[in-house]
Motif scaffolding. Structure first.
Motif, PDB file in Angstrom:
ATOM      1  N   GLU A   3     -10.503   4.622   0.174  1.00 43.39           N
ATOM      2  CA  GLU A   3     -11.242   4.352   1.407  1.00 43.39           C
ATOM      3  C   GLU A   3     -12.744   4.213   1.162  1.00 43.39           C
ATOM      4  O   GLU A   3     -13.433   3.453   1.836  1.00 43.39           O
ATOM      5  N   ASP A   8       0.882  -1.169   0.000  1.00 42.41           N
ATOM      6  CA  ASP A   8       0.000   0.000   0.000  1.00 42.41           C
ATOM      7  C   ASP A   8       0.918   1.217   0.000  1.00 42.41           C
ATOM      8  O   ASP A   8       1.685   1.406   0.941  1.00 42.41           O
ATOM      9  N   VAL A  57       4.019   4.124   4.799  1.00 42.94           N
ATOM     10  CA  VAL A  57       3.391   5.347   5.318  1.00 42.94           C
ATOM     11  C   VAL A  57       4.334   5.992   6.344  1.00 42.94           C
ATOM     12  O   VAL A  57       5.021   5.287   7.085  1.00 42.94           O
ATOM     13  N   HIS A  72      -4.273   3.400  -1.828  1.00 46.95           N
ATOM     14  CA  HIS A  72      -5.410   3.467  -0.900  1.00 46.95           C
ATOM     15  C   HIS A  72      -5.793   4.948  -0.757  1.00 46.95           C
ATOM     16  O   HIS A  72      -5.461   5.606   0.238  1.00 46.95           O
ATOM     17  N   GLN A 113       2.432   7.964  11.492  1.00 45.37           N
ATOM     18  CA  GLN A 113       1.255   7.097  11.658  1.00 45.37           C
ATOM     19  C   GLN A 113       1.587   5.771  12.353  1.00 45.37           C
ATOM     20  O   GLN A 113       0.814   4.815  12.279  1.00 45.37           O
ATOM     21  N   HIS A 151       5.295  13.593   1.687  1.00 43.11           N
ATOM     22  CA  HIS A 151       5.325  12.211   2.195  1.00 43.11           C
ATOM     23  C   HIS A 151       4.629  11.237   1.239  1.00 43.11           C
ATOM     24  O   HIS A 151       4.919  10.054   1.251  1.00 43.11           O
ATOM     25  N   TYR A 178     -11.125   6.620   9.609  1.00 42.05           N
ATOM     26  CA  TYR A 178      -9.930   6.119   8.919  1.00 42.05           C
ATOM     27  C   TYR A 178      -9.560   4.706   9.390  1.00 42.05           C
ATOM     28  O   TYR A 178      -9.351   3.800   8.585  1.00 42.05           O
ATOM     29  N   HIS A 220      -1.159   4.614  14.679  1.00 41.98           N
ATOM     30  CA  HIS A 220      -2.341   4.158  13.936  1.00 41.98           C
ATOM     31  C   HIS A 220      -2.177   2.689  13.515  1.00 41.98           C
ATOM     32  O   HIS A 220      -3.064   1.867  13.703  1.00 41.98           O
ATOM     33  N   PHE A 221      -1.016   2.356  12.947  1.00 38.33           N
ATOM     34  CA  PHE A 221      -0.842   0.982  12.468  1.00 38.33           C
ATOM     35  C   PHE A 221      -0.686  -0.005  13.616  1.00 38.33           C
ATOM     36  O   PHE A 221      -1.199  -1.122  13.539  1.00 38.33           O
ATOM     37  N   ASP A 224      -9.511   1.103   7.493  1.00 36.81           N
ATOM     38  CA  ASP A 224      -8.273   0.333   7.340  1.00 36.81           C
ATOM     39  C   ASP A 224      -8.462  -1.121   7.801  1.00 36.81           C
ATOM     40  O   ASP A 224      -7.887  -2.045   7.212  1.00 36.81           O
ATOM     41  N   SER A 273      -0.926   6.570  -1.683  1.00 40.37           N
ATOM     42  CA  SER A 273      -2.197   6.731  -0.968  1.00 40.37           C
ATOM     43  C   SER A 273      -2.502   8.162  -0.508  1.00 40.37           C
ATOM     44  O   SER A 273      -2.691   8.397   0.695  1.00 40.37           O
ATOM     45  N   PRO A 274      -2.527   9.111  -1.445  1.00 41.39           N
ATOM     46  CA  PRO A 274      -2.776  10.509  -1.063  1.00 41.39           C
ATOM     47  C   PRO A 274      -4.254  10.779  -0.803  1.00 41.39           C
ATOM     48  O   PRO A 274      -5.102   9.917  -1.045  1.00 41.39           O
ATOM     49  N   ASN A 275      -4.525  11.983  -0.335  1.00 44.11           N
ATOM     50  CA  ASN A 275      -5.904  12.378  -0.062  1.00 44.11           C
ATOM     51  C   ASN A 275      -6.464  13.200  -1.214  1.00 44.11           C
ATOM     52  O   ASN A 275      -5.805  14.109  -1.713  1.00 44.11           O
ATOM     53  N   TYR A 325       2.444  -1.503   4.481  1.00 48.02           N
ATOM     54  CA  TYR A 325       1.933  -0.144   4.345  1.00 48.02           C
ATOM     55  C   TYR A 325       3.125   0.802   4.356  1.00 48.02           C
ATOM     56  O   TYR A 325       3.815   0.882   5.376  1.00 48.02           O
ATOM     57  N   GLY A 340      -7.250   8.500  -0.089  1.00 49.87           N
ATOM     58  CA  GLY A 340      -8.070   9.067   0.987  1.00 49.87           C
ATOM     59  C   GLY A 340      -9.240   9.787   0.354  1.00 49.87           C
ATOM     60  O   GLY A 340      -9.212  10.996   0.158  1.00 49.87           O
TER      61      GLY A 340
HETATM   62  N1  ARG Z   1      -4.248   8.893   3.045  1.00 48.08           N
HETATM   63  C1  ARG Z   1      -3.347   8.754   4.145  1.00 48.08           C
HETATM   64  C2  ARG Z   1      -2.571  10.042   4.337  1.00 48.08           C
HETATM   65  O1  ARG Z   1      -2.403  10.791   3.411  1.00 48.08           O
HETATM   66  C3  ARG Z   1      -2.371   7.630   3.949  1.00 48.08           C
HETATM   67  C4  ARG Z   1      -3.010   6.275   3.782  1.00 48.08           C
HETATM   68  C5  ARG Z   1      -2.038   5.166   3.973  1.00 48.08           C
HETATM   69  N2  ARG Z   1      -2.615   3.853   3.804  1.00 48.08           N
HETATM   70  C6  ARG Z   1      -3.443   3.276   4.670  1.00 48.08           C
HETATM   71  N3  ARG Z   1      -3.945   2.105   4.363  1.00 48.08           N
HETATM   72  N4  ARG Z   1      -3.782   3.826   5.799  1.00 48.08           N
HETATM   73  O2  ARG Z   1      -2.086  10.285   5.421  1.00 48.08           O
END
Ligand code: ARG
Length: 565
Positions: A257, A118, A331, A158, A335, A131, A307, A338-339, A311, A121-123, A329, A160
């Motif tokens: 997501e 993964d 990332v 992935h 985070q 990042h 979020y 979070h993981f 996940d 994975s931008p928003n 992942y 956002g």
């Molecule tokens: N969209 C998130 C961000 O920009 C990162 C996602 C990473 N992947 C995941 N499965 N949580 O911070």
């Protein structure tokens, strides 16, 4: 197993009670050539036999007898050191590279196994941040490292593309968006709408409720909400794609997501059935206090999922769909918690595969040259960064090699390569300070330096202008500078292995820098093209092998190797 290591293992196995794999994993490469080519440390035997490691090394050396390709065995401190027959070694190494060509370094240890990666994975509706670039570049390298080991890789973006912020954007767009220019909206416009929303909401808090209503509508599939959301998504994807194309980063699937919207209820039900969920301050949570972590939030009091919930649903989906051996992942380190939380929830849900989920974290990229952060406040627009790298390299080429053909194409490959290499060459969990002069330096530990070394080797081969064959006199490749390079080339497959095990593409960057250093020492000491035909043939064969290894190494980390620069 490496042919030479195998010979050493079988010698040692006869004289000790250790298993083959125990011996193999302990064998090291001594730091300097004159100490030997391989070394076996005696610490483990020392513990078993209750004798000092130095005396074990000496005793072993007395009873071990070298057989080809091993020519000498010597005790140095707690180590038994082995010397190999240099011409046998060179022949084996160089012929293997010559035969395997582009696939040298690869093997099939991962065949039949699947790894999910993964990355990026931008928003949606925001610019790709630094990042996300780091994640794209590291993820892409890890993808190719695992591919080289025969794994079947699934690269997932992935996105956002879900969450209450879309309610805010819809409200802003409906109130202040310009219908007539809708088609030409860019991510920058969407960003401005966000900013406007927050400014207005401060004066008029009722806007927040309106936004929550719209997000609820979106979750419920309201057609107007869906259409606007899809529109925002299209705008963003178009911009992201431009950058992915420049970086040549590819994904097997874009599954954002939002895709898990219909699955989260089932996920929450399973969490509840395991007795893991509880209500706290009107929100639904998994209490992680026994594991010294704050609670994992599943659902807010307004019913919106989060979020983390998505996940967890995504992890279950990926297991069902890909039946992975590993799921990673890529990332940023911010985070980490979070993981840790979601992996713990998966474990508590009874999934044994939770232990096969890995957060490949990385540090920040900071900019030494403040200039990069002017155009849009603190945001570094990545497209600008890449374009600037290409332009700067274009200027350097104009000075160094004005007659080069295809200057634009080469500048692009080197400029982008410089950014990728700068991103990958530091251990990933360390922060990087980005500085143009360092990143683009043709003589530093940079992408351009490695690419330039490769182009110089190509130029030697063009000058030689004859077919390169392996029928050469390997006795002529025994000098220290020469043999050091050959040994270095032989390490390539094991470097890929280690880079995979530690999810650390920087090992490949360091390796390439070492190869270039050894090549330069060889090249500065000996003439490759001379009147002595036999010698020229042997050295050219080595030059060609070095070119091949550099090319393969760059290729794995996502960098081109132009033939001329
Ligand atoms: N969209 C998130 C961000 O920009 C990162 C996602 C990473 N992947 C995941 N499965 N949580 O911070």
């Amino acid at each position: 197993m490496d042919y030479f290591i195998k010979s050493i293992v079988s010698l040692l196995k006869e004289k000790t009670d250790l298993r083959e794999d125990e011996i193999e994993k302990r064998i090291e490469i001594p730091p300097v050539l004159k100490m030997g080519d391989y070394a076996f440390p005696c610490y483990t035997l020392s513990k078993i036999l209750k004798k000092p490691p130095n005396s074990i090394a000496e005793e072993l050396t007395k009873i071990l007898h070298p057989v080809s390709p091993i020519t000498g065995i010597r005790a140095i401190g707690p180590y038994v050191n082995f010397f190999v027959d240099r011409s046998i070694f060179s022949e084996r190494a160089l012929k293997k590279i010559h035969e395997e060509k582009d696939s040298y370094g690869s093997d099939d240890t991962g065949s039949g196994k699947t790894i999910v990666i993964d990355y990026s994975s931008p928003n949606i509706a925001k610019h790709l941040a630094v990042h996300h670039l780091r994640s794209a570049v590291i993820g892409n390298a890890i993808y190719h490292i695992y591919k080289a080991l025969g794994y079947s890789c699934v690269g997932i973006n992935h996105l956002g593309d879900w969450g209450t912020q879309f309610g805010q954007l819809i409200v802003a767009y409906r109130r202040w968006g310009d219908e007539s220019t809708r088609k030409t909206y860019t991510v920058t416009d969407l960003n401005s709408l966000y900013v406007k929303f927050h400014q207005e909401a401060e004066k008029n808090p009722a806007l927040e409720d309106e936004a929550r209503e719209w997000f609820k509508k979106l979750e419920a599939g309201d057609p107007e909400a869906r259409t606007l959301w899809q529109h925002f998504k299209d705008i963003s994807l178009k911009e992201f794609q431009k950058l992915y194309d420049m970086l040549e980063v590819h994904f097997d699937a874009y599954i954002g997501e939002s895709f898990y919207n219909t699955m989260v209820e089932d996920t929450i039900r399973r969490i509840k059935e395991k007795g893991l969920a509880k209500i706290s301050e009107e929100a639904l949570i998994v209490d992680l206090e026994p594991y010294n972590m704050p609670p994992c939030l599943l659902r807010k009091k307004d019913d919106a999922t989060l979020y983390a919930t998505r996940d967890i649903a995504a992890a279950e989906y990926r297991m069902r769909t890909y039946n992975f051996d590993k799921m990673t992942y890529v990332v940023g380190s911010e985070q980490k918690l979070h993981f840790k939380q979601i992996f713990k929830v998966l474990e508590l849900m009874g999934y044994d595969w939770a232990s096969r989920c890995v957060h490949i974290d990385f540090g920040l990229m900071k900019f030494k040259d403040g200039k990069m952060s002017t155009r849009k406040g603190k945001v570094v627009l990545l497209e600008d960064l890449l374009i600037e790298a290409i332009e700067r390299i274009r200027k350097i080429i104009e000075e160094k090699n004005p007659l080069l053909e295809d200057k634009d194409a080469v500048a692009k490959e080197v400029g982008i390569g410089a950014i990728i290499f700068a991103d990958l060459s530091t251990k990933r969990n360390k922060d990087i300070v980005f500085d143009w002069d360092t990143v683009l330096n043709f003589e530093g530990e940079t992408g351009p330096y490695v690419q330039y070394t490769h182009a110089r080797l190509c130029s030697i081969l063009r000058k030689y202008n004859q077919p390169v064959t392996g029928e050469v006199n390997y006795e002529l490749l025994k000098e220290d500078e020469t043999f050091r390079l050959i040994k270095n080339l032989w390490q390539f497959p094991s470097v890929i292995q280690r880079a995979a095990e530690s999810y650390e593409p920087s090992l490949l960057c360091n390796y390439l820098i070492d190869v270039c250093g050894n090549l330069n020492r060889f090249y500065n000491t000996y003439r490759v093209l001379s009147d002595v035909e036999e010698l020229t043939k042997a050295r050219v064969f080595l030059v060609d092998a070095t070119r091949q290894v550099i090319k393969n190494g760059l290729n794995i980390i996502g960098i081109h190797s132009p033939d001329r620069m």
